[in-house]
Design an enzyme around this catalytic site. Structure first.
Site, PDB file in Angstrom:
ATOM      1  N   GLU A 116       0.853  -1.197   0.000  1.00  0.00           N
ATOM      2  CA  GLU A 116       0.000   0.000   0.000  1.00  0.00           C
ATOM      3  C   GLU A 116       0.896   1.257   0.000  1.00  0.00           C
ATOM      4  O   GLU A 116       1.941   1.271   0.655  1.00  0.00           O
ATOM      5  CB  GLU A 116      -0.832  -0.030   1.288  1.00  0.00           C
ATOM      6  CG  GLU A 116      -1.703   1.182   1.551  1.00  0.00           C
ATOM      7  CD  GLU A 116      -2.227   1.226   2.990  1.00  0.00           C
ATOM      8  OE1 GLU A 116      -1.506   0.762   3.918  1.00  0.00           O
ATOM      9  OE2 GLU A 116      -3.349   1.721   3.189  1.00  0.00           O
ATOM     10  N   ASN A 148      -7.228   5.962  -1.685  1.00  0.00           N
ATOM     11  CA  ASN A 148      -6.112   5.065  -1.396  1.00  0.00           C
ATOM     12  C   ASN A 148      -6.294   3.895  -2.364  1.00  0.00           C
ATOM     13  O   ASN A 148      -7.196   3.072  -2.187  1.00  0.00           O
ATOM     14  CB  ASN A 148      -6.178   4.630   0.072  1.00  0.00           C
ATOM     15  CG  ASN A 148      -4.956   3.853   0.502  1.00  0.00           C
ATOM     16  OD1 ASN A 148      -4.228   3.312  -0.314  1.00  0.00           O
ATOM     17  ND2 ASN A 148      -4.735   3.800   1.814  1.00  0.00           N
ATOM     18  N   LYS A 178      -9.547   1.723  -1.804  1.00  0.00           N
ATOM     19  CA  LYS A 178      -9.754   1.188  -0.445  1.00  0.00           C
ATOM     20  C   LYS A 178     -11.120   1.560   0.120  1.00  0.00           C
ATOM     21  O   LYS A 178     -11.490   2.743   0.152  1.00  0.00           O
ATOM     22  CB  LYS A 178      -8.644   1.719   0.463  1.00  0.00           C
ATOM     23  CG  LYS A 178      -8.616   1.148   1.873  1.00  0.00           C
ATOM     24  CD  LYS A 178      -7.334   1.622   2.590  1.00  0.00           C
ATOM     25  CE  LYS A 178      -7.182   1.103   3.992  1.00  0.00           C
ATOM     26  NZ  LYS A 178      -5.855   1.530   4.559  1.00  0.00           N
ATOM     27  N   GLU A 212      -6.390   8.750   7.651  1.00  0.00           N
ATOM     28  CA  GLU A 212      -6.867   8.193   6.379  1.00  0.00           C
ATOM     29  C   GLU A 212      -8.257   8.707   6.018  1.00  0.00           C
ATOM     30  O   GLU A 212      -8.560   8.919   4.851  1.00  0.00           O
ATOM     31  CB  GLU A 212      -6.852   6.661   6.405  1.00  0.00           C
ATOM     32  CG  GLU A 212      -5.449   6.109   6.263  1.00  0.00           C
ATOM     33  CD  GLU A 212      -5.447   4.642   5.905  1.00  0.00           C
ATOM     34  OE1 GLU A 212      -6.006   4.268   4.859  1.00  0.00           O
ATOM     35  OE2 GLU A 212      -4.883   3.856   6.692  1.00  0.00           O
ATOM     36  N   CYS A 238      -4.742  -3.027   3.082  1.00  0.00           N
ATOM     37  CA  CYS A 238      -4.446  -2.878   4.521  1.00  0.00           C
ATOM     38  C   CYS A 238      -5.630  -3.277   5.404  1.00  0.00           C
ATOM     39  O   CYS A 238      -5.945  -4.445   5.534  1.00  0.00           O
ATOM     40  CB  CYS A 238      -3.975  -1.449   4.792  1.00  0.00           C
ATOM     41  SG  CYS A 238      -3.171  -1.266   6.405  1.00  0.00           S
ATOM     42  N   ASN A 272       0.467  -1.021   5.454  1.00  0.00           N
ATOM     43  CA  ASN A 272       1.418  -0.253   6.271  1.00  0.00           C
ATOM     44  C   ASN A 272       0.870  -0.336   7.683  1.00  0.00           C
ATOM     45  O   ASN A 272      -0.058   0.416   8.022  1.00  0.00           O
ATOM     46  CB  ASN A 272       1.417   1.227   5.878  1.00  0.00           C
ATOM     47  CG  ASN A 272       2.173   1.532   4.603  1.00  0.00           C
ATOM     48  OD1 ASN A 272       3.351   1.881   4.629  1.00  0.00           O
ATOM     49  ND2 ASN A 272       1.490   1.416   3.473  1.00  0.00           N
TER      50      ASN A 272
END
Lengths: 321, 321
Positions: free
Chosen positions: B47, B107, B124, B143, B173, B198
């Site tokens: 990611e 993302n 994402k 995020e 993730c 991550n």
């Protein structure tokens, strides 16, 4: 105030086809007595705990299988469990085959308060196996013959266990492999999943890649992931050992909301495992990483309820090559 | 005919805030060369593989964060990845921050064919963290500030990798902890999940019961359960090591449809792990225990799509006591 619960999982050794309910019930009463001496407030027994795992035996006429089912609870045969619950002031979870007055058949579990009252009933939703005799199989697995799909959903109820009110839910055996079952319970803030199983050590129909040594791993993996992802405790309770020539893998476990195994049965027989569960552990996940209201995106989950089977994906069509 | 795939997961060591994309891209090209020498047909990067994990840094004005995003792919900075793909005849999966021409921020991950064409894009869905600066936190996790929720669902596409057509899906993730994401892919017969992450070694906001030593366990548990329950392979690929003073836990893995770890990175830096995947292993689960069409019971799953957050269960009302 800390909310604690002393939880016992009562693994049972095999019950042979020829053995009556009195044998199983006698063993269960002894396990309840042991649980009481260990300070437990609730004891969880396996799936179909009163008899052998009869779906491995074929009857063409369903009525010939009637003797495997309970038509009332308590009955003369199961009354000693209710008496022990009262005497030891201990709740119990029992799996059994249920035949209703109007002739429906379910793979059922109940949680019984020490008073003898049934607090919660669940009927197995994910029935494995097949409905017709399969001459190509070395062992029949006729759950789809002997049981209808459970019609109660996955209910959760808040009820006292000892001094503590606990959000209680249930699964039976194969349900534990289905994350949908865990999630439906999690969406009702389940704190304790009571889960009985009868799972053979060997996949006798193994026609592919499943290694026998992974079967306990798969069971534990599913329970541990379910507990972690739904921030709950579970008691996964097995029958174990050689039942009518078929080895059941045992390895009952109690798991916490971090997915850790707190206690594990390691024998092939009747064995009690106990864990002291701090129900406050359920709150961390709910408040943070698994705060469903903050993080779930139901608009991306449509397929889960809109389609039953899987569908093949589209093929990539390269624009240029 | 056996369907096989040589799959590489390219863990990356840290990318510091001050480092440009050229540093990361140079390292990735070397990993692709190594992957080629190891016979891999596809390489999966983490990611946000081009920059540091920037959502730990707060900008009041979103426009100040623009330099963390890609507005085109390939770009001058990322062109060497596309050249290496062509040169080594290897597909690659890349995670990056995407800013669209009309100003949306995601993302994102793409799978790129050796020809340079983007085969599949995913944005994402499960964004962790928070949208506003939180002065009570020791580390921000913004995020929800820097990205919108992905608007592409969880797509699966059948596309060639080497000589084999493979059903490819993606997660990013935090998605890996959500069984819904795995199931939506499984319902499209996914065979390979590409998944970058991550994840810090320490939960700096730990206010409860989460033990730091369980963080890798939780990541692996989720990936292993997802693969087992959906009969697919996954490459779970991390950034690792001390990134801007924050340790990322690495431990990238390749997992098979039995939930077994086939390969694991054990360093804190750039590290390639490779596994030879027999895609036929995906068939056992689909045909037997996880034959969705035979065993799923969508009528019991309604809450999964009908409600986002959890609801408290009813309280038990004893009939007599």
């Amino acid at each position: 105030m800390s909310r604690r619960l002393v939880l016992a999982a009562a693994q049972m050794g095999p019950i042979q086809k020829a053995e009556g309910r009195d044998v199983a019930v006698g063993r269960m009463v002894r396990l309840m007595e042991t649980a009481h001496r260990r300070g437990a407030e609730v004891v969880v027994f396996p799936e179909l705990a009163l008899t052998t795992f009869f779906p491995r035996w074929y009857h063409e006429d369903l009525a010939e299988a009637d003797h495997w089912y309970e038509t009332a609870l308590p009955s003369n045969a199961t009354a000693p469990l209710f008496e022990a619950a009262r005497k030891f002031n201990i709740g119990f979870h029992l799996g059994y085959a249920e035949r209703t007055p109007d002739g429906h058949r379910f793979n059922t579990a109940v949680y019984v308060h020490p008073s003898g009252e049934v607090v919660l009933k669940y009927r197995k939703v994910h029935l494995p196996g097949h409905a017709e005799h399969d001459p190509t199989r070395r062992v029949q697995h006729l759950e789809k013959r002997y049981f209808e799909v459970g019609d109660l959903g996955f209910p959760v109820i808040r009820a006292p266990i000892g001094e503590t009110s606990v959000n209680i839910g249930m699964m039976i055996c194969n349900d534990r492999r289905w994350p949908e079952a865990w999630r439906v319970l999690g969406l009702q803030q389940v704190e304790l999943v009571m889960l009985g199983y009868n799972t053979p050590s060997l996949n006798m129909e193994n026609r592919g890649f499943e290694a026998h040594h992974l079967r306990v791993f798969h069971s534990h993996l599913s329970i541990q992931a379910g507990c972690y992802q739904n921030a709950c405790f579970a008691a996964g309770v097995a029958k174990a050992g050689d039942e009518d020539g078929h080895e059941l893998f045992g390895h009952s476990i109690i798991v916490n909301p971090q997915g850790e195994i707190m206690a594990q049965a390691t024998s092939w027989g009747d064995e009690l495992i106990v864990a002291d569960c701090d129900l406050g552990m359920c709150e961390l996940g709910r408040r943070t990483i698994f705060n469903f209201a903050a993080h779930r995106r139901v608009e991306a989950y449509g397929r889960i309820t809109e389609q039953t089977g899987s569908v093949a994906p589209a093929e990539w069509a390269p624009a240029r090559r």
